[in-house]
Design a protein around this motif. Sequence first.
Motif: not given
Length: 70
Positions: A19, A22-23, A29-31, A25-27
Motif C-alpha cells: 500500500t 503504491q502511494a 509519478k504525479k510529481d 509510486l503514484k505521488r
Amino acid sequence: MQKGLFVALEGNDGAGKTTAAQALLKRLKKDGFDVVLSREPGGPVISEQIRSILLDPANKAMNPKTEALL
C-alpha cells in the motif's frame, strides 16, 4: 547523467508495504519522476512461484535457513 535514488520498504507481512509503495509510486509519478517499482522475490515466473511458497501459511515447517536463501 542524472543520479537515481533507491528506496526500500521493509516490514512484516501485512504491515502495509504494498500500500505504501503504491502511494509513493503514484505521488512520485504525479510529481514528474520516472519510477521503477519492483519487489523481491518477484518478476520472472520462478520468482513468483518462490514468492507464493514463502507467503503460503501452510509452509510453516520450512527451515529458516532455507527461507532466508530463497
